[in-house]
Design a protein around this motif. Structure first.
Motif, PDB file in Angstrom:
ATOM      1  N   PRO A 180      39.349  64.774  16.582  1.00  0.00           N
ATOM      2  CA  PRO A 180      38.093  64.319  17.210  1.00  0.00           C
ATOM      3  C   PRO A 180      38.329  63.095  18.088  1.00  0.00           C
ATOM      4  CG  PRO A 180      37.782  64.753  14.864  1.00  0.00           C
ATOM      5  CD  PRO A 180      39.253  64.797  15.107  1.00  0.00           C
ATOM      6  N   ASP A 181      37.635  63.078  19.219  1.00  0.00           N
ATOM      7  CA  ASP A 181      37.750  61.982  20.173  1.00  0.00           C
ATOM      8  C   ASP A 181      36.358  61.718  20.749  1.00  0.00           C
ATOM      9  OD1 ASP A 181      39.761  60.362  22.043  1.00  0.00           O
ATOM     10  OD2 ASP A 181      38.287  61.295  23.360  1.00  0.00           O
ATOM     11  N   ALA A 182      36.159  60.487  21.227  1.00  0.00           N
ATOM     12  CA  ALA A 182      34.855  60.132  21.786  1.00  0.00           C
ATOM     13  C   ALA A 182      34.468  61.034  22.946  1.00  0.00           C
ATOM     14  CB  ALA A 182      34.867  58.675  22.236  1.00  0.00           C
ATOM     15  N   ASP A 183      35.472  61.592  23.654  1.00  0.00           N
ATOM     16  CA  ASP A 183      35.200  62.439  24.815  1.00  0.00           C
ATOM     17  C   ASP A 183      35.261  63.932  24.501  1.00  0.00           C
ATOM     18  OD1 ASP A 183      34.871  60.417  26.917  1.00  0.00           O
ATOM     19  OD2 ASP A 183      36.970  59.946  26.497  1.00  0.00           O
ATOM     20  N   GLY A 184      35.581  64.292  23.267  1.00  0.00           N
ATOM     21  CA  GLY A 184      35.685  65.699  22.917  1.00  0.00           C
ATOM     22  C   GLY A 184      36.746  65.921  21.853  1.00  0.00           C
ATOM     23  N   THR A 185      37.654  66.848  22.117  1.00  0.00           N
ATOM     24  CA  THR A 185      38.753  67.139  21.196  1.00  0.00           C
ATOM     25  C   THR A 185      40.067  66.801  21.874  1.00  0.00           C
ATOM     26  OG1 THR A 185      37.502  68.970  20.203  1.00  0.00           O
ATOM     27  CG2 THR A 185      39.873  68.913  19.788  1.00  0.00           C
ATOM     28  N   LEU A 186      40.777  65.824  21.326  1.00  0.00           N
ATOM     29  CA  LEU A 186      42.056  65.399  21.895  1.00  0.00           C
ATOM     30  C   LEU A 186      43.181  66.224  21.293  1.00  0.00           C
ATOM     31  CD1 LEU A 186      43.293  61.872  22.713  1.00  0.00           C
ATOM     32  CD2 LEU A 186      44.702  63.278  21.199  1.00  0.00           C
ATOM     33  N   ILE A 187      44.022  66.785  22.155  1.00  0.00           N
ATOM     34  CA  ILE A 187      45.180  67.557  21.692  1.00  0.00           C
ATOM     35  C   ILE A 187      46.314  66.573  21.426  1.00  0.00           C
ATOM     36  CG2 ILE A 187      46.851  69.340  22.306  1.00  0.00           C
ATOM     37  CD1 ILE A 187      44.621  70.600  24.054  1.00  0.00           C
ATOM     38  N   SER A 188      46.634  66.371  20.149  1.00  0.00           N
ATOM     39  CA  SER A 188      47.587  65.331  19.759  1.00  0.00           C
ATOM     40  C   SER A 188      48.998  65.608  20.245  1.00  0.00           C
ATOM     41  CB  SER A 188      47.592  65.171  18.237  1.00  0.00           C
ATOM     42  OG  SER A 188      47.978  66.388  17.606  1.00  0.00           O
ATOM     43  N   LEU A 189      49.295  66.874  20.504  1.00  0.00           N
ATOM     44  CA  LEU A 189      50.620  67.261  20.988  1.00  0.00           C
ATOM     45  C   LEU A 189      50.709  66.994  22.491  1.00  0.00           C
ATOM     46  CD1 LEU A 189      53.342  68.760  20.443  1.00  0.00           C
ATOM     47  CD2 LEU A 189      52.124  70.869  20.986  1.00  0.00           C
ATOM     48  N   LYS A 190      51.642  66.131  22.882  1.00  0.00           N
ATOM     49  CA  LYS A 190      51.854  65.904  24.309  1.00  0.00           C
ATOM     50  C   LYS A 190      52.586  67.109  24.883  1.00  0.00           C
ATOM     51  CE  LYS A 190      51.735  60.955  25.206  1.00  0.00           C
ATOM     52  NZ  LYS A 190      52.449  59.798  25.807  1.00  0.00           N
ATOM     53  N   ILE A 191      51.988  67.698  25.894  1.00  0.00           N
ATOM     54  CA  ILE A 191      52.540  68.935  26.437  1.00  0.00           C
ATOM     55  C   ILE A 191      52.438  68.898  27.958  1.00  0.00           C
ATOM     56  CG2 ILE A 191      50.327  70.164  26.180  1.00  0.00           C
ATOM     57  CD1 ILE A 191      52.024  72.596  25.326  1.00  0.00           C
ATOM     58  N   SER A 192      53.533  69.230  28.627  1.00  0.00           N
ATOM     59  CA  SER A 192      53.576  69.164  30.083  1.00  0.00           C
ATOM     60  C   SER A 192      52.957  70.411  30.697  1.00  0.00           C
ATOM     61  CB  SER A 192      55.023  69.020  30.557  1.00  0.00           C
ATOM     62  OG  SER A 192      55.748  70.214  30.319  1.00  0.00           O
ATOM     63  N   HIS A 193      52.673  70.318  32.002  1.00  0.00           N
ATOM     64  CA  HIS A 193      52.137  71.482  32.712  1.00  0.00           C
ATOM     65  C   HIS A 193      53.162  72.614  32.735  1.00  0.00           C
ATOM     66  CE1 HIS A 193      48.896  69.065  35.126  1.00  0.00           C
ATOM     67  NE2 HIS A 193      48.827  68.882  33.836  1.00  0.00           N
ATOM     68  N   ALA A 194      54.427  72.269  32.810  1.00  0.00           N
ATOM     69  CA  ALA A 194      55.473  73.296  32.801  1.00  0.00           C
ATOM     70  C   ALA A 194      55.492  74.028  31.464  1.00  0.00           C
ATOM     71  CB  ALA A 194      56.836  72.667  33.081  1.00  0.00           C
ATOM     72  N   GLU A 195      55.298  73.288  30.359  1.00  0.00           N
ATOM     73  CA  GLU A 195      55.272  73.927  29.040  1.00  0.00           C
ATOM     74  C   GLU A 195      54.039  74.806  28.890  1.00  0.00           C
ATOM     75  OE1 GLU A 195      57.514  70.860  26.039  1.00  0.00           O
ATOM     76  OE2 GLU A 195      55.629  70.176  26.934  1.00  0.00           O
ATOM     77  N   LEU A 196      52.901  74.349  29.398  1.00  0.00           N
ATOM     78  CA  LEU A 196      51.698  75.188  29.379  1.00  0.00           C
ATOM     79  C   LEU A 196      51.943  76.474  30.155  1.00  0.00           C
ATOM     80  CD1 LEU A 196      48.894  72.518  30.000  1.00  0.00           C
ATOM     81  CD2 LEU A 196      49.322  73.751  27.861  1.00  0.00           C
ATOM     82  N   ALA A 197      52.612  76.356  31.305  1.00  0.00           N
ATOM     83  CA  ALA A 197      52.899  77.522  32.132  1.00  0.00           C
ATOM     84  C   ALA A 197      53.777  78.522  31.384  1.00  0.00           C
ATOM     85  CB  ALA A 197      53.572  77.090  33.429  1.00  0.00           C
ATOM     86  N   ASP A 198      54.763  78.018  30.636  1.00  0.00           N
ATOM     87  CA  ASP A 198      55.647  78.903  29.871  1.00  0.00           C
ATOM     88  C   ASP A 198      54.896  79.654  28.782  1.00  0.00           C
ATOM     89  OD1 ASP A 198      57.854  78.225  31.351  1.00  0.00           O
ATOM     90  OD2 ASP A 198      58.618  76.740  29.917  1.00  0.00           O
ATOM     91  N   MET A 199      53.789  79.104  28.321  1.00  0.00           N
ATOM     92  CA  MET A 199      53.031  79.734  27.241  1.00  0.00           C
ATOM     93  C   MET A 199      52.102  80.835  27.731  1.00  0.00           C
ATOM     94  SD  MET A 199      52.066  76.440  24.895  1.00  0.00           S
ATOM     95  CE  MET A 199      53.361  75.295  24.385  1.00  0.00           C
ATOM     96  N   ILE A 200      51.846  80.880  29.040  1.00  0.00           N
ATOM     97  CA  ILE A 200      50.935  81.917  29.546  1.00  0.00           C
ATOM     98  C   ILE A 200      51.605  82.766  30.633  1.00  0.00           C
ATOM     99  CG2 ILE A 200      48.877  80.578  28.973  1.00  0.00           C
ATOM    100  CD1 ILE A 200      48.598  79.947  31.977  1.00  0.00           C
ATOM    101  N   GLY A 201      52.907  82.582  30.828  1.00  0.00           N
ATOM    102  CA  GLY A 201      53.616  83.384  31.816  1.00  0.00           C
ATOM    103  C   GLY A 201      53.209  83.089  33.241  1.00  0.00           C
ATOM    104  N   ALA A 202      52.852  81.822  33.518  1.00  0.00           N
ATOM    105  CA  ALA A 202      52.429  81.429  34.858  1.00  0.00           C
ATOM    106  C   ALA A 202      53.410  80.404  35.418  1.00  0.00           C
ATOM    107  CB  ALA A 202      51.015  80.841  34.816  1.00  0.00           C
ATOM    108  N   THR A 203      53.194  79.990  36.668  1.00  0.00           N
ATOM    109  CA  THR A 203      54.003  78.935  37.259  1.00  0.00           C
ATOM    110  C   THR A 203      53.342  77.583  36.991  1.00  0.00           C
ATOM    111  OG1 THR A 203      52.833  79.024  39.382  1.00  0.00           O
ATOM    112  CG2 THR A 203      54.744  80.491  39.096  1.00  0.00           C
TER     113      THR A 203
END
Length: 242
Positions: free
Chosen positions: A171-194
């Motif tokens: 929980p965060d004052a602005d919503g839900t904070l994702i505690s895992l620091k994750i780069s845009h490149a790593e996000l891309a690898d998880m959905i098969g995108a660039t």
């Protein structure tokens, strides 16, 4: 994979995918585990290696990936403390279909299939719970492929952010904070995108006040928006997770 000392029996760790097992069954499973340190960057197995073990993540984090034809790795699972992973195969000569890389140092438990088969023969209740675990893993894989195939890159990214909120959200004052620091490149690898594609989508989400970035962490401000894009089916959190 080199085995070392046996893991002592105990009830700790009944979380992650291991929640399928009762404390008694989990104690039986731990009685045949061998403790192994896992250093960051270590490869636990490659695609094509003999799949004669299961792994249980006692601490740290392990990434399960698939290699595409162009050599790129697509992330299918992020295993955390309490997760059990393996590939049952009735053929008798199973091989790994994925790679496993240690992202955060920790410790894993190694379970030999030959030892596991003895437990399955000896304890019917344990065998039933093991089948439940197999069903959970199968459904996890099904839902991730559904996201990728049916709702495009935007839907897959929205689903991924929801899963990250369930797995690593606080929980965060602005919503839900994702505690895992994750780069845009790593996000891309998880959905098969660039990475560029993910950059564009996240920029759009920020403009629409769906997400924001705080100290290098993503904060999800509007989960309902994400659920609408990926036509969320409100799966239980043990399914909607990384």
């Amino acid at each position: 994979m080199t085995a070392t000392a046996r893991i002592p029996i105990g009830n700790e760790g009944l979380k992650g995918t291991a929640h399928c097992f009762s404390p008694v069954s989990f104690a039986r499973l731990q009685s045949i585990m061998y403790r192994k340190p896992a250093e960051k960057g270590a490869i636990l197995f490659w695609e094509g290696d003999p799949a004669d073990n299961l792994i249980f993540v006692r601490s740290g984090r392990v990434r399960i990936t698939k290699t595409a034809e162009n050599g790129r790795h697509i992330t299918l699972y992020l295993l955390q403390s309490g997760d059990l992973y393996g590939q049952p195969d009735p053929s008798g000569r199973p091989v790994h279909a994925f790679n496993a890389e240690v992202l955060e140092p920790g410790e894993i438990g190694v379970i030999r299939w030959s030892d596991l088969e003895v437990l399955l023969w000896q304890h019917g209740d344990f065998a039933i719970e093991f089948v439940k675990w197999m069903g959970l893993m199968h459904r996890l894989t099904q839902t991730k492929f559904r996201d990728l195939m049916m709702y495009g890159k935007a839907g897959a990214l929205c689903s991924l952010l929801i899963r990250l909120c369930n797995s690593n959200g606080v929980p965060d004052a602005d919503g839900t904070l994702i505690s895992l620091k994750i780069s845009h490149a790593e996000l891309a690898d998880m959905i098969g995108a660039t990475r560029e594609c993910v950059n564009r989508m996240l920029s759009k989400f920020r403009k629409e006040h769906v997400v924001l970035v705080k100290d290098g962490h993503l904060v999800v401000r509007n989960l309902d928006y994400l659920r609408g894009v990926c036509q969320c089916e409100n799966c239980p959190k043990e399914i909607c997770r990384m």
